[in-house]
Design a protein around this motif. Structure first.
Motif, PDB file in Angstrom:
ATOM      1  N   PRO A 215       0.793  -1.241   0.000  1.00 18.61           N
ATOM      2  CA  PRO A 215       0.000   0.000   0.000  1.00 18.61           C
ATOM      3  C   PRO A 215       0.814   1.274   0.000  1.00 18.61           C
ATOM      4  O   PRO A 215       0.339   2.310  -0.466  1.00 18.61           O
ATOM      5  CB  PRO A 215      -0.839  -0.119   1.276  1.00 18.61           C
ATOM      6  N   ILE A 246      -7.376  -4.049  -3.454  1.00 14.82           N
ATOM      7  CA  ILE A 246      -6.607  -2.810  -3.497  1.00 14.82           C
ATOM      8  C   ILE A 246      -6.251  -2.489  -4.947  1.00 14.82           C
ATOM      9  O   ILE A 246      -5.909  -3.373  -5.733  1.00 14.82           O
ATOM     10  CB  ILE A 246      -5.323  -2.950  -2.652  1.00 14.82           C
ATOM     11  N   VAL A 247      -6.337  -1.234  -5.307  1.00 10.41           N
ATOM     12  CA  VAL A 247      -5.891  -0.791  -6.625  1.00 10.41           C
ATOM     13  C   VAL A 247      -4.413  -1.145  -6.773  1.00 10.41           C
ATOM     14  O   VAL A 247      -3.616  -0.856  -5.875  1.00 10.41           O
ATOM     15  CB  VAL A 247      -6.087   0.732  -6.771  1.00 10.41           C
ATOM     16  N   PRO A 250      -1.002   1.388  -5.506  1.00  7.88           N
ATOM     17  CA  PRO A 250      -1.774   2.612  -5.211  1.00  7.88           C
ATOM     18  C   PRO A 250      -0.927   3.829  -4.927  1.00  7.88           C
ATOM     19  O   PRO A 250      -1.387   4.957  -5.122  1.00  7.88           O
ATOM     20  CB  PRO A 250      -2.591   2.209  -3.978  1.00  7.88           C
ATOM     21  N   SER A 251       0.336   3.638  -4.447  1.00  3.92           N
ATOM     22  CA  SER A 251       1.168   4.789  -4.071  1.00  3.92           C
ATOM     23  C   SER A 251       2.411   4.933  -4.933  1.00  3.92           C
ATOM     24  O   SER A 251       3.210   5.847  -4.713  1.00  3.92           O
ATOM     25  CB  SER A 251       1.601   4.664  -2.600  1.00  3.92           C
ATOM     26  N   GLU A 272      -7.285   1.379 -13.315  1.00  5.50           N
ATOM     27  CA  GLU A 272      -7.110   2.065 -12.041  1.00  5.50           C
ATOM     28  C   GLU A 272      -5.678   1.965 -11.520  1.00  5.50           C
ATOM     29  O   GLU A 272      -5.325   2.642 -10.545  1.00  5.50           O
ATOM     30  CB  GLU A 272      -8.065   1.476 -10.998  1.00  5.50           C
TER      31      GLU A 272
END
Length: 633
Positions: A215, A246-247, A250-251, A272
């Motif tokens: 994440p 979770i995409v 994501p970060s 996404e």
């Protein structure tokens, strides 16, 4: 070397010999029971530590960064107080093995474990208790690059599996791992503090670990995966974990792939994925298909919340290709597949504030210019079609064309009313540059070099570009005269490199009362001028402070009288005139402060010997410089 008496300093707390040429440390060092800090970094000749290191029971900080130790001494596990240990080199024998790390539970910060190929017993890896070292922020696991023979790939994988770090780790580097797959722990979402992962030279791996569910991951580098051919769904999500939604990534902000010679396919993730990605770099991946990279790049551009931060770079094995965005600048380098018209149109659609474009090395493409564009630079694009000039007006302020646009025969400046700087070089078919009323008041700098078909400078320059301040003409052999009416009156700097006919017509430049800097270069491969300046060839230049005369291969005589009317002249530079040896008639202008002579051996000899036909004409000049060195009078 350090003296053995070092051991008598029984109260010593701190010892630093970093960067020294020391070869050995005395055994007496191990008597320093109060020693807390020992710094041995970058000791390039130190290969072993004393055998009794385990006696330094109060040691808290041991730095051996960049020191080529063969292995660690035995008993390192007894140093329970160690907080900082820069690196640990695993030995081949059990007493020098990795299990000694099991007792070092207080390690903090960054930690490197080297020569992991020496770990052949899974229990030794387990007993190192890497999981229990809760204060380590950065862990670097390294297998030696020179050791390509792996006796048991399964053991290699089991060793890495048992070196699992604690879940609070922030940065992980794995270098030289020779297993075929990565353990399941790598990429598990429980590592929610992990911000950086780097995987180097994992030559046997044919599948990447599932890193997309980390994440907090911001930076990911994949380097030297020689066998990897495809990146698929496993990269984005662990197939065995169906509970997470979770995409992917994501970060993630920076993603780099380097030296992957077999990589061909990159399956596109969901739309996404990579919501924060702004830096994609691909180097030496020659088999990767361009259309896949285009899709990824366009997803980044279209989904980025701040498109001005996007930077993408592609480098392939045989050529340099790439795209980068930095602020309001777009740079394209390499193959035509990156600038297909639809692709460029899509980019420009999203980059509405784009101000700078640089295009380098494209084989074939047509470009359209966004309205906001301020600067366009084109390099080495011989087949690139220059934008149609008749139908549109562009806001360009700076235009540079180098060895490009072979189809460009005529350039009209009427399409660029705001242009301040124009530089054209090696446009092989350019025959004319034109402009018409009203005057182009914005143009301040014009450079034209090596355009061998260009026959003349633009007409009426004196009135159509009244604010031109800098003009540079070089190796345009067909230009034999200055335009009728002369050059713009506000010109401050002029560099002329041309034929004998053009140089003998300098008087037709016009009244250049603002000119302060004049450089005159002969085409040394063909110039027949042996005396310069010839009578009345230089116009009246009341503000000229600097004159440079260069590359007259057959020049023998400098006519001093023809320089006397340059009453403001302060610097005279003469260079690459190998046959120049005479200064005729009067002395050089009395206003001169500097005479610099370079690579004019005959004239230099006359100055050094204070020849009677040379020295009286220059001795009044405060500074005389011969080949970069001031001449002592």
């Amino acid at each position: 070397m350090l003296p053995s008496s070092l051991g008598e300093l029984i109260h010593l707390h701190y010892l630093n010999v970093s960067g020294s040429a020391i070869k050995t440390l005395p055994e007496s060092l191990c008597k320093l029971s109060y020693l807390q800090t020992l710094k041995l970094g970058s000791c390039s000749k130190l290969t072993m530590l004393p055998n009794g290191m385990y006696n330094l029971v109060n040691l808290r900080h041991l730095d051996i960064t960049g020191t080529p130790l063969k292995e660690m001494p035995k008993g390192m596990g007894k140093l329970k107080q160690l907080h900082i240990l820069s690196n640990y080199i695993v030995g081949k024998q059990k007493e020098y093995g990795i299990q000694e790390l099991g007792g070092l539970l207080n390690l903090h910060g960054s930690f490197l474990i080297q020569k992991l190929e020496n770990v052949v017993d899974i229990n030794q890896a387990r007993n190192a208790r890497i999981m229990d070292k809760k204060h380590i922020d950065k862990l670097w696991l390294e297998w030696s690059s020179g050791n390509d023979m792996v006796s048991n790939i399964q053991i290699e994988g089991d060793v890495l599996n048992n070196l699992r770090p604690h879940t609070g780790l922030k940065e992980l580097i794995i270098d030289g791992y020779k297993g075929k797959i990565f353990p399941d722990w790598l990429g598990q979402h429980s590592y929610n503090n992990m911000t950086s992962v780097s995987l180097y030279s994992c030559k046997n791996c044919c599948k990447l670990p599932s890193l997309g569910q980390l994440p907090s991951l911001k930076s990911l580098t994949i380097y030297g995966f020689s066998e990897l051919k495809c990146i698929g769904d496993e990269f984005y999500k662990n197939e065995d974990d169906h509970t997470l939604h979770i995409v992917p990534f994501p970060s993630l902000e920076t993603l780099k792939f380097m030296q992957m010679p077999c990589w061909e396919l990159w399956y596109s993730p969901s739309s996404e994925a990579f919501p924060q990605l702004n830096n994609l770099e691909i180097e030496e991946c020659p088999k990767l298909k361009g259309d896949i990279v285009n899709q990824i790049f366009m997803r980044i551009v279209s989904s980025s919340s701040d498109v001005s931060k996007v930077r993408t770079l592609f480098m392939h094995a045989e050529n340099f290709t790439g795209m980068s965005l930095d602020g309001d600048s777009l740079s394209l380098r390499g193959c035509e597949w990156l600038v297909e018209s639809t692709f460029m149109a899509t980019i420009i659609h999203h980059l509405t504030s784009l101000q700078d474009i640089e295009i380098n090395g494209f084989l074939c493409a047509a470009i359209s210019l966004p309205k906001s564009l301020q600067k366009l630079v084109i390099w080495n694009c011989t087949e690139l079609e220059f934008p149609e000039q008749q139908q549109h007006k562009y806001d360009l302020v700076e235009l540079e064309i180098y060895a490009s646009c072979d189809s460009l025969a005529s350039l009209s400046l009427d399409a660029f009313p705001n242009l301040k700087t124009l530089s054209i070089s090696e446009c092989s078919n350019l025959e004319s540059i034109s402009m018409s009323e009203p005057p182009h008041t914005a143009l301040q700098s014009l450079t034209i070099t090596r355009c061998h078909k260009l026959e003349a400078l633009p007409r009426k320059m004196d009135t159509l570009v009244p604010n031109l301040q800098s003009l540079h003409i070089q190796d345009c052999g067909r230009i034999c005269r200055f335009p009728e009416g002369g050059l713009p009156p506000n010109l401050q700097k002029l560099c002329v490199n041309g034929s004998d006919v053009l140089l003998r017509g300098l008087s037709s430049m016009g009244k250049l009362e603002a000119l302060t800097h004049l450089e005159i270069y002969a085409c040394d491969y063909e110039s027949r001028i042996n005396s310069f300046p010839e009578v009345d060839t230089l116009p009246h230049l009341p503000s000229l402070t600097t004159l440079q005369i260069s590359s007259f291969q057959n020049l023998e005589t400098l006519e001093c009288n023809e320089l006397l009317h340059l009453t403001s002249l302060q610097q005279l530079h003469i260079q690459y005139c190998r046959n120049l040896q005479y200064l005729e008639r009067e002395k050089l202008p009395s206003s001169l402060l500097l005479l610099e002579i370079k690579d004019c051996p005959l004239l230099e000899e006359g100055c050094e010997n204070k020849h009677q036909h040379i020295w009286p004409k220059i001795k009044h000049i405060p500074t005389i410089r011969l080949n970069y060195e001031d001449f002592s009078k």
